[in-house]
Design a protein around this motif. Sequence first.
Motif, PDB file in Angstrom:
ATOM      1  N   GLY B 109     -18.075  10.896  -5.405  1.00  0.00           N
ATOM      2  CA  GLY B 109     -17.895  10.325  -4.077  1.00  0.00           C
ATOM      3  C   GLY B 109     -16.616  10.794  -3.417  1.00  0.00           C
ATOM      4  O   GLY B 109     -16.593  11.060  -2.213  1.00  0.00           O
ATOM      5  N   TYR B 110     -15.533  10.895  -4.198  1.00  0.00           N
ATOM      6  CA  TYR B 110     -14.247  11.205  -3.579  1.00  0.00           C
ATOM      7  C   TYR B 110     -14.147  12.683  -3.195  1.00  0.00           C
ATOM      8  O   TYR B 110     -13.702  13.019  -2.106  1.00  0.00           O
ATOM      9  N   PHE B 111     -14.557  13.579  -4.104  1.00  0.00           N
ATOM     10  CA  PHE B 111     -14.393  14.998  -3.817  1.00  0.00           C
ATOM     11  C   PHE B 111     -15.540  15.554  -2.984  1.00  0.00           C
ATOM     12  O   PHE B 111     -15.366  16.525  -2.252  1.00  0.00           O
ATOM     13  N   LEU B 178     -23.971   3.692  -7.813  1.00  0.00           N
ATOM     14  CA  LEU B 178     -23.345   2.591  -7.093  1.00  0.00           C
ATOM     15  C   LEU B 178     -21.908   2.930  -6.708  1.00  0.00           C
ATOM     16  O   LEU B 178     -21.497   2.777  -5.556  1.00  0.00           O
ATOM     17  N   VAL B 179     -21.129   3.432  -7.693  1.00  0.00           N
ATOM     18  CA  VAL B 179     -19.720   3.737  -7.451  1.00  0.00           C
ATOM     19  C   VAL B 179     -19.594   4.882  -6.454  1.00  0.00           C
ATOM     20  O   VAL B 179     -18.755   4.852  -5.554  1.00  0.00           O
ATOM     21  N   ARG B 180     -20.472   5.877  -6.558  1.00  0.00           N
ATOM     22  CA  ARG B 180     -20.397   7.000  -5.628  1.00  0.00           C
ATOM     23  C   ARG B 180     -20.616   6.515  -4.191  1.00  0.00           C
ATOM     24  O   ARG B 180     -19.853   6.856  -3.283  1.00  0.00           O
ATOM     25  N   GLY B 181     -21.655   5.707  -4.005  1.00  0.00           N
ATOM     26  CA  GLY B 181     -21.946   5.219  -2.660  1.00  0.00           C
ATOM     27  C   GLY B 181     -20.771   4.463  -2.062  1.00  0.00           C
ATOM     28  O   GLY B 181     -20.366   4.700  -0.926  1.00  0.00           O
ATOM     29  N   ALA B 182     -20.187   3.564  -2.886  1.00  0.00           N
ATOM     30  CA  ALA B 182     -19.078   2.759  -2.386  1.00  0.00           C
ATOM     31  C   ALA B 182     -17.846   3.623  -2.130  1.00  0.00           C
ATOM     32  O   ALA B 182     -17.132   3.432  -1.140  1.00  0.00           O
ATOM     33  N   THR B 183     -17.609   4.604  -3.018  1.00  0.00           N
ATOM     34  CA  THR B 183     -16.448   5.480  -2.840  1.00  0.00           C
ATOM     35  C   THR B 183     -16.559   6.253  -1.527  1.00  0.00           C
ATOM     36  O   THR B 183     -15.576   6.424  -0.803  1.00  0.00           O
ATOM     37  N   ALA B 200       0.051  10.464  -1.929  1.00  0.00           N
ATOM     38  CA  ALA B 200      -0.477  10.088  -3.238  1.00  0.00           C
ATOM     39  C   ALA B 200      -1.499  11.128  -3.707  1.00  0.00           C
ATOM     40  O   ALA B 200      -2.219  11.706  -2.900  1.00  0.00           O
ATOM     41  N   GLY B 201      -1.526  11.354  -5.035  1.00  0.00           N
ATOM     42  CA  GLY B 201      -2.473  12.322  -5.590  1.00  0.00           C
ATOM     43  C   GLY B 201      -3.880  11.758  -5.614  1.00  0.00           C
ATOM     44  O   GLY B 201      -4.093  10.545  -5.521  1.00  0.00           O
ATOM     45  N   SER B 202      -4.872  12.653  -5.743  1.00  0.00           N
ATOM     46  CA  SER B 202      -6.274  12.234  -5.714  1.00  0.00           C
ATOM     47  C   SER B 202      -6.592  11.232  -6.822  1.00  0.00           C
ATOM     48  O   SER B 202      -7.251  10.218  -6.591  1.00  0.00           O
ATOM     49  N   ILE B 203      -6.137  11.560  -8.052  1.00  0.00           N
ATOM     50  CA  ILE B 203      -6.437  10.691  -9.192  1.00  0.00           C
ATOM     51  C   ILE B 203      -5.858   9.301  -8.939  1.00  0.00           C
ATOM     52  O   ILE B 203      -6.515   8.281  -9.143  1.00  0.00           O
ATOM     53  N   HIS B 204      -4.609   9.264  -8.450  1.00  0.00           N
ATOM     54  CA  HIS B 204      -3.946   7.994  -8.162  1.00  0.00           C
ATOM     55  C   HIS B 204      -4.745   7.205  -7.127  1.00  0.00           C
ATOM     56  O   HIS B 204      -4.987   6.006  -7.299  1.00  0.00           O
ATOM     57  N   ILE B 205      -5.189   7.861  -6.077  1.00  0.00           N
ATOM     58  CA  ILE B 205      -5.955   7.167  -5.032  1.00  0.00           C
ATOM     59  C   ILE B 205      -7.259   6.627  -5.579  1.00  0.00           C
ATOM     60  O   ILE B 205      -7.623   5.474  -5.358  1.00  0.00           O
ATOM     61  N   MET B 206      -7.958   7.473  -6.354  1.00  0.00           N
ATOM     62  CA  MET B 206      -9.254   7.046  -6.885  1.00  0.00           C
ATOM     63  C   MET B 206      -9.127   5.823  -7.776  1.00  0.00           C
ATOM     64  O   MET B 206      -9.881   4.871  -7.640  1.00  0.00           O
ATOM     65  N   ILE B 210      -8.997   2.922  -4.757  1.00  0.00           N
ATOM     66  CA  ILE B 210     -10.431   2.715  -4.515  1.00  0.00           C
ATOM     67  C   ILE B 210     -11.056   1.842  -5.599  1.00  0.00           C
ATOM     68  O   ILE B 210     -11.744   0.870  -5.307  1.00  0.00           O
ATOM     69  N   LEU B 211     -10.781   2.160  -6.864  1.00  0.00           N
ATOM     70  CA  LEU B 211     -11.430   1.465  -7.974  1.00  0.00           C
ATOM     71  C   LEU B 211     -11.307  -0.065  -7.913  1.00  0.00           C
ATOM     72  O   LEU B 211     -12.308  -0.761  -8.094  1.00  0.00           O
TER      73      LEU B 211
END
Lengths: 320, 299
Positions: B109-111, B178-183, B200-206, B210-211
């Motif tokens: 979802g994020y990338f 589910l997680v992809r849709g919400a992300t 902020a880095g991508s991993i940090h944001i995810m 988001i999580l």
Amino acid sequence: MRRFISIRFAQGLLVLFIMSFVIYSLIGLMPGDPIDLMISSDPNMTAADAAQLRALYGLDLPVYERYLNWLTSALGGDLGYSRLFGQPVLQALFPALKNSVMLLGLAFTISVCIAIPVGTLAASRPRSALDYGVNLAAFAGISIPSFWLALMLIIIFAVFLGWLPAGGIAPAGSGVLENLKYMILPAATLSITSIGSHVRYVRSSMLEVLRQDYIRTAKAKGAHKLQVVWKHALRNAMIPVVTILALDFGYLFSGALITETIFSWPGMGKLIFDSIMGNDFNLALIALLFATALTLTGNLLADICYAWLDPRIVVGENKQ
Amino acid sequence: MKNNSPFFLALRRFRRHKLAIASLVLLLVMILLVAGAPFLESLLGVDANEVDLFNRMGPGSADHLLGTDELGRDVLARLLYGGRISLATGLIAACIAATIGTVIGLFAGYFGGKLDAFLMRFTDGVIALPLLPLLIVLAALDLNKIGVPESIAESEDISFYRIILIVALVGWTTVARLVRGATLSFKEREFVMAAVGVGAGSIHIMFRHILPNLLSPIIVAVTLSVGNVILLESVLSFLGLGIQPPMPSWGNMLTNAQELIWQAPLLAVFPGLLIFVTVICFNFLGDGLQDAFDPKAEY
């Protein structure tokens, strides 16, 4: 639409192709290969003989070479021999497929014929005692372990009451009633376990539709409540339900494995289980691929039904 | 004054769901009972593994409340130990599956783009597989041939870890979608933009931004899948491919019961009844949590 179908078809073929390799490799990792089986039946064989045989049949080759050999002959129409049945693979497969279609067709019909009216009824009176009861029963159906339900049905109807046979299939040439007697318990098991989710799909789809504007319009023009629910709403509520049913039908073929095995019903599910357990690699491989193909076909049918029943939706045109 | 934080609102909605409350209580009692299995065993004066061939398939009595099985072992004690295995398998496998699904869904979802397309086609492929036959093949694999060291492959607990791994490997798809849709929807929100803005880095944001917003739907999905996992475990154990005897599980206690169905039909009743009650409780609980977290979803 045609483009969409051909893309999905190509994707399905690709999944099938990848699965054939995965299943081929997995089966190679199960205990015992054909030569092991020969050794266990012939005590005079030495390790050198075994190695020689493995080289002769190409079993010492790396897995992808063996797979390519298998694929070439399979595509040429030679699917090999079934060890358990002593027949070419397809000849063992087709009777099983016929038996499965009979049993699953019956179970599926029962389930759908009950689920649609019951789900609609529950949705037309949301939060009533009836709705509550249906929901409870649906949850029970989803949660019951199919093999235990099968055992309980056998205990009640075969052991205590003695009304129905505990398993097997009617001898060839017997009448419809005799055939039906053997089908009742497995069909009941299958429909009880699938009816719960079917009812819930119908109910939630119906609730969704009953909130729409055109339903309010129909009520406003003075249409009777029964007519609104069973005529205006039901047709539209069926759209998602039909797709889910198509999806479900594909899964049924492998999902009936437990029920068929417990009731010794000689269908696809039992065939898959017996061939895996009985080291019948040729048959297991083809039967598994066949089940995968059926599931994929169910998925494809579901998508096509969806687009066909509801022209507003253009599937595949990036739903996100 | 009422506390109207989202958590308390959800708690109040959850408390209205009487079936879910009852299920939660029942599950907690069950977990307590199976956790205290050794203690209860000594309290009742029985031993789950003590074979008594002179007292096979005995009816319920003061010594053996639920009778004895085909080897004269106490059924109640075996149910308690079996419950440990079945509940632990269900909870652990569902959590592992949810973790795999969450990671896959977040990344997809994020990338977005090619990674998303690849991961989602992969997920579709896994969903389209005939699950049960595949699980049977996986459960029948020869561990020595995959290169698992013999000392591990032959150990007594291996069937327990193996079944958890197998079920988790196929159970992650729901959560991933589910997680992809919400992300997808969260990554367009202002707070994510702000985090990107401050570097902020991508991993940090995810995982930090988001999580946490996805926790409630994930918890619902996990609760609902525990029931499914317990069903799968019991089916595989019933077929002789899951938990291996002498370790009892509710599923493998039914294996012999089928063969003895004419001699001792009642042996088949209790293990299945417990599976049924446990699974339905997890389903009610999941349903109640769903209503509590997302009241608009159903009605």
